[in-house]
Design an enzyme around this catalytic site. Structure first.
Site: not given
Length: 280
Positions: A56, A207, A210, A215
């Site tokens: 990351y 997520f 989403g 999403p």
């Protein structure tokens, strides 16, 4: 609260560090000072489970280094989970996969960048940027299990896996957590939930609000949100917490305002009517 690995008590609403360097893979780099402010505020709000990864990062901003600079020396009880397996390509995308012989170096990178002698939880992330299943993880998980035996890792997890891969991993070493794509409108990993809950394994959706290929449509959550005077993001997080006691939510953000909004979701108690509407 949830006993991660049976011995690490964590709040079920934690923090994901993926969005600290940048909002998305195509977004510009964020101000590192803002990221460190978000981390400090998260801990002030009671977060004691932070999910991160060495990859990351964007340009000269890396999530692990922000965590170390903002929070080290770490408070007692703060649990930091990381993941290994993906290899970055020329564009910085985690599209490749490390082999068993490459995992020690990736674990050591996390140890150094986080400033610790032992990692609380390390996930083996498999499948590259594709979906779960279709390959063996045995050799790679055995390599991580060896590092756990050496004392470099406290607990092991697996990410982006299916039921067969979870069983494969559990035959090699104890699995403390599973991290898969899952949210109120993406329930493809639902078959793993009862397995995890019965075995005391944390299920940690990535997520959760989403993202990627799946999403959330806020309009489908709006009526429930209005009933609770809440945002649709808060309802999505509340749904996760209500769905299974094994779920740990790790929403990520680079904004203190969004962080505070996310953390307030723990106070929302969905009714049976709410849940039926959200799951219809």
């Amino acid at each position: 609260m949830f006993q991660l690995g049976g011995d690490l008590p964590v709040r079920r609403l934690g923090f994901g560090a993926m969005r600290l360097p940048r909002k998305a893979f195509t977004s510009p780099v964020r101000d590192p000072e803002s990221g460190m402010a978000v981390l400090r505020r998260a801990v002030e709000l009671g977060v004691n489970h932070i999910d991160t990864a060495w990859f990351y990062r964007h340009e000269d901003v890396a999530a692990n280094e922000l965590i170390r600079k903002a929070l080290h020396p770490y408070a007692a009880g703060l649990v930091i989970a990381t993941k290994v397996g993906p290899l970055r390509d020329d564009q910085g995308m985690p599209s490749g996969q490390a082999g068993p012989g490459q995992l020690r170096a990736l674990v050591e990178e996390n140890l150094t960048s986080l400033g610790v002698d032992r990692l609380d939880l390390v996930y083996l992330r498999v499948g590259g940027m594709g979906g779960p299943g279709g390959e063996s993880l045995a050799e790679r998980f055995e390599a991580l299990a060896g590092l756990r035996q050496e004392g470099l890792i406290r607990h092991l997890g697996v990410s982006n896996i299916d039921a067969a891969q979870l069983a494969e991993a559990r035959a090699i070493a104890p699995v403390a957590a599973v991290q898969n794509s899952f949210h109120v409108q993406d329930r493809g990993a639902a078959e793993l939930l009862p397995v995890c809950a019965a075995a005391g394994i944390a299920f940690v959706p990535f997520f959760p609000l989403g993202g990627g290929r799946n999403p959330i449509d806020p309009a489908r959550l709006s009526r429930v949100a209005e009933r609770h005077d809440a945002t649709t993001a808060q309802v999505a997080l509340a749904w996760l917490l209500a769905t299974s006691p094994a779920i740990l939510a790790i929403p990520g953000t680079g904004s203190i305002g969004h962080l505070e909004e996310n953390m307030a979701a723990a106070e929302i108690h969905l009714t049976g009517e709410d849940l039926a509407e959200l799951e219809s």
